[in-house]
Design a protein around this motif. Sequence first.
Motif, mmCIF file in Angstrom:
data_model
loop_
_atom_site.group_PDB
_atom_site.id
_atom_site.type_symbol
_atom_site.label_atom_id
_atom_site.label_comp_id
_atom_site.label_asym_id
_atom_site.label_seq_id
_atom_site.Cartn_x
_atom_site.Cartn_y
_atom_site.Cartn_z
ATOM 1 N N ALA A 1 -1.888 5.123 -12.158
ATOM 2 C CA ALA A 1 -1.338 3.778 -12.121
ATOM 3 C C ALA A 1 -2.180 2.904 -11.199
ATOM 4 N N ALA A 2 -2.537 1.735 -11.693
ATOM 5 C CA ALA A 2 -3.425 0.857 -10.927
ATOM 6 C C ALA A 2 -2.757 0.299 -9.684
ATOM 7 N N GLY A 3 -1.437 0.078 -9.761
ATOM 8 C CA GLY A 3 -0.757 -0.570 -8.648
ATOM 9 C C GLY A 3 -0.891 -2.079 -8.774
ATOM 10 N N VAL A 4 -0.086 -2.787 -8.010
ATOM 11 C CA VAL A 4 -0.115 -4.251 -8.030
ATOM 12 C C VAL A 4 -0.590 -4.737 -6.671
ATOM 13 N N PRO A 5 -1.529 -5.678 -6.632
ATOM 14 C CA PRO A 5 -1.998 -6.181 -5.341
ATOM 15 C C PRO A 5 -0.944 -7.027 -4.654
ATOM 16 N N LYS B 1 13.421 3.066 -6.837
ATOM 17 C CA LYS B 1 14.444 4.022 -7.273
ATOM 18 C C LYS B 1 13.808 5.350 -7.662
ATOM 19 N N GLN B 2 12.697 5.291 -8.393
ATOM 20 C CA GLN B 2 12.000 6.503 -8.813
ATOM 21 C C GLN B 2 11.497 7.316 -7.616
ATOM 22 N N LEU B 3 11.033 6.598 -6.592
ATOM 23 C CA LEU B 3 10.513 7.256 -5.414
ATOM 24 C C LEU B 3 11.605 7.661 -4.420
ATOM 25 N N ASN B 4 12.846 7.284 -4.761
ATOM 26 C CA ASN B 4 14.020 7.626 -3.938
ATOM 27 C C ASN B 4 13.910 7.069 -2.520
ATOM 28 N N PRO C 1 0.805 -1.230 0.000
ATOM 29 C CA PRO C 1 0.000 0.000 0.000
ATOM 30 C C PRO C 1 0.831 1.270 0.000
ATOM 31 N N HIS C 2 1.976 1.256 0.679
ATOM 32 C CA HIS C 2 2.843 2.447 0.688
ATOM 33 C C HIS C 2 3.340 2.761 -0.711
ATOM 34 N N SER D 1 2.267 6.004 -2.872
ATOM 35 C CA SER D 1 3.384 6.907 -3.196
ATOM 36 C C SER D 1 3.469 7.141 -4.700
ATOM 37 N N ALA D 2 3.271 6.079 -5.478
ATOM 38 C CA ALA D 2 3.287 6.215 -6.935
ATOM 39 C C ALA D 2 2.132 7.087 -7.404
#
Length: 321
Positions: free
Chosen positions: A243-247, A314-317, A167-168, A172-173
């Motif tokens: 972005a849907a995200g992955v469960p 990496k993108q979210l640092n 969920p984080h 965040s994405a």
Amino acid sequence: MKNLVASFLIAGMGLSMVLSIGTAGAQEVYPSRPVTVIVPFQAGHGVDLMGRALASEFSKITGQAFPIVNREGAAATIGFASLAAAKPDGYTVAISPNTPLTIAPHVIKNLAYTLDSFVPVCQSFENVMALFVGSASPYKTYQELASAVKSQSGKFSWASSGVGSVPHLSASAWLATAGLDAVHVPFRGEPQILPQLISNEITFAAASISGMAGKGVRPLAVFAEQRHFAYPDVPTMAELGHAAGVPGLNGMFAPRGTPEAVLASLEKTCAEVTSSESFRSAAARLNQRVSFLGRKDFDKRLRADFDDKAKLIKQLNIKAE
């Protein structure tokens, strides 16, 4: 006389071989004793409850007990370190989401295992996440919340069950791509998030539907491509243009080196379990989505998720600790 003795000796050897083969064959029947099932979360957690439902069905089909052992802590990595150290004979397995395998290696240093330390036996269910506010929150829709967060950048707080959790990363994405800024407050788990969310101490939370549904909170968006059966009127992030995200990709895992025959047996039983009415009913009660994948496809999905999570982190640092 010598020929007669030789005949008896040969016959005796043959009988001994038959008994040996018969004994070996009996030993090869799997499972012939209880199978320990590690769940790397606390008892009562959504994954734990689904793990117990899965283990119960395994027991019914095989005739052997599949007792649950909860070894929680360190983002589920303690349980997997224990699995990695277990004898690869099929009598110790784990039921868990992908978190300790495809996320933890990117955010936790010096793990006692790698993705290749295990064999993914089967995927059994998907734990879908959603964006929640308390039922007394002034925000009734996703659009209202997003508009408020955008107009007061950095003023709102939001919760998840820890840095690097599914969920984080999903929230965040979303915040990053939507150009929104809010303060993240990590919690140990969803039971700790609930009172803060209900009292509006926290503005919103990203959490599992299985852990939050029916507990005084309101879903505003589901991190998925398709709507969830528990909230058919709630839009998905994909519908909203994000972005849907992955469960959470939940399934059974065994230590690398487990015999092929044992893995095949577990995989076959898992397919039977996930198609059974009793398991599907249990999943529906827990707001979990049943989704079976065999070894090959589950392994492929996990490896793709491992690479995707590396890029996202990496993108979210987010730095490894």
